[in-house]
Design a protein around this motif. Structure first.
Motif, mmCIF file in Angstrom:
data_model
loop_
_atom_site.group_PDB
_atom_site.id
_atom_site.type_symbol
_atom_site.label_atom_id
_atom_site.label_comp_id
_atom_site.label_asym_id
_atom_site.label_seq_id
_atom_site.Cartn_x
_atom_site.Cartn_y
_atom_site.Cartn_z
ATOM 1 N N PHE A 21 0.919 -1.330 -0.047
ATOM 2 C CA PHE A 21 0.018 -0.097 -0.034
ATOM 3 C C PHE A 21 0.854 1.341 0.044
ATOM 4 C CE2 PHE A 21 0.917 -1.026 4.322
ATOM 5 C CZ PHE A 21 1.004 0.188 5.092
ATOM 6 N N ARG A 180 -4.240 -0.198 0.226
ATOM 7 C CA ARG A 180 -4.868 -0.743 1.318
ATOM 8 C C ARG A 180 -4.507 0.490 2.436
ATOM 9 N NH1 ARG A 180 -2.267 -5.173 3.771
ATOM 10 N NH2 ARG A 180 -0.726 -4.838 2.217
ATOM 11 N N TYR A 181 -5.517 0.585 3.371
ATOM 12 C CA TYR A 181 -5.291 1.605 4.860
ATOM 13 C C TYR A 181 -5.347 3.091 4.450
ATOM 14 C CZ TYR A 181 -3.535 -3.166 6.296
ATOM 15 O OH TYR A 181 -3.519 -4.532 6.554
ATOM 16 N N HIS A 186 -10.551 1.718 0.341
ATOM 17 C CA HIS A 186 -10.364 0.650 1.471
ATOM 18 C C HIS A 186 -11.169 0.534 2.363
ATOM 19 C CE1 HIS A 186 -7.982 -2.283 3.708
ATOM 20 N NE2 HIS A 186 -8.253 -1.237 4.890
#
Length: 198
Positions: A21, A180-181, A186
């Motif tokens: 990410f 992601r994150y 996400h």
């Protein structure tokens, strides 16, 4: 011994992949000022953008039909792209029109100038710049020092190099998303059942 090397390699790769990410975040962060510059100039100079889109290619324009419409589409795509890529919101979706805008710019503006964005030393424009700087150093050393204090001046060749780089970065975001994150996408996927299949 070979088995230990392969096992160690797999361990390192598995650890690196957990931070995938970060690469997507860095791509988005890199693109933000690039997109901002284009969007900002088009918003503030919209009438100039329309005029440039309408102007014939012989006069240095793009010679597009419906210049107001195309200028509006390019401007709104870049503004919306700036917001979405910054937030990591609808990243894959917005990457598509951004790729289209970047491709059109590459073909219509940069393609005829070749690959290099910055002129190489062998190009005539660079040779003239070197000759000018040499003359400046010999005749006006104070001005030469002022101009070169923060680095050597370069000549913009306006080739497709930067556009191709941005195209590839947008393609990565299209394939992998915002990451992601660190993206709204996400978290939407986490809380919205309909979004999970995206």
């Amino acid at each position: 011994m070979l088995a230990k090397l392969i096992s160690g390699y797999k361990f390192v790769v598995s650890r690196v992949m957990k931070a995938d990410f970060i690469a997507l975040l860095l791509i988005r962060l890199y693109l933000i000022p690039v997109i901002f510059a284009g969007a900002h100039s088009k918003v503030l100079g919209f009438s100039g953008t329309v005029a440039w889109f309408a102007q014939s290619t012989a006069e240095g324009g793009l010679g597009l039909p419906f210049p107001w419409l195309f200028a509006f589409l390019a401007t709104s795509t870049e503004v919306l792209g700036l917001i979405c890529i910054t937030l990591g919101l609808f990243t894959r979706i917005i990457a598509i029109p951004m790729i289209v805008v970047m491709s059109v710019a590459s073909l219509m503006v940069h393609w005829s100038h070749g690959w290099l964005a910055i002129a190489s030393n062998s190009m005539e424009s660079s040779k003239r710049m070197v000759a000018f700087l040499q003359w400046l150093m010999e005749n006006f050393p104070g001005r030469y020092n002022y101009i070169t204090q923060f680095g050597d001046p370069v000549i913009l060749n306006n080739g497709i190099e930067f556009s191709a780089t941005y195209f590839i970065m947008l393609l990565v975001l299209l394939v992998y998303g915002g990451g992601r994150y660190v993206s709204v996408d996400h978290w939407l996927k986490k809380v919205t059942p309909a979004w999970r299949s995206q």
